[in-house]
Design a protein around this motif. Structure first.
Motif: not given
Length: 145
Positions: A1-7, A9-12
């Motif tokens: 997965m793209h690191t921006g998407l992981i970040a 998801i964690i933020l949400v």
């Protein structure tokens, strides 16, 4: 997965947790109680005061800060251990958050010192609750077996 998407998801997930904690605390506060302003001593001048509500139980008084996300009470004072000290009126900068008809009580509980500011009716209720506590000498006796 793209690191921006992981970040993202964690933020949400983090944001959802904070919103859930806020909603829970709001629900706890809306259950009722008596308005009070409290602070832990020692405190300099008029600092350290926190608005909140107090609730009386059979054996404890609990204080919930209005500005806290803690799931439970912020302070818990045992009915048998509360010692009421001096009563005074607000001083100096305390008038920024209190009116002249507020009474400030010095309290101690198990070695910790507090001040609690209450209006006249809340003061009467608090003192009545403290004074009506059972004597330390009275204990429930166990029925004979």
């Amino acid at each position: 997965m793209h690191t921006g998407l992981i970040a993202l998801i964690i933020l949400v997930v983090l944001l959802a947790g904070i919103v859930a904690a806020f909603a829970y605390r709001l629900t706890v506060l809306r259950r009722g109680g008596t308005a009070a302003i409290m602070r832990v001593l020692p405190s300099d001048g008029g600092t350290g005061w926190r608005h909140g509500i107090i609730r009386y139980g059979d054996n404890t008084l609990v204080f919930f800060k209005l500005s806290s996300l803690r799931p439970g009470p912020d302070y818990r004072l045992g009915r048998q251990d509360i010692h009421v000290g001096d009563r005074r009126t607000p001083r100096d900068t305390e008038f920024d958050i209190m009116t002249p008809d507020i009474a400030v009580l010095g309290l101690s509980d198990s070695g910790k010192n507090y001040e609690m500011a209450l209006d006249r009716s809340a003061l009467t209720a608090f003192l009545s609750w403290v004074e009506s506590r059972p004597s330390g000498r009275s204990r429930r006796r166990r029925p004979a077996a």
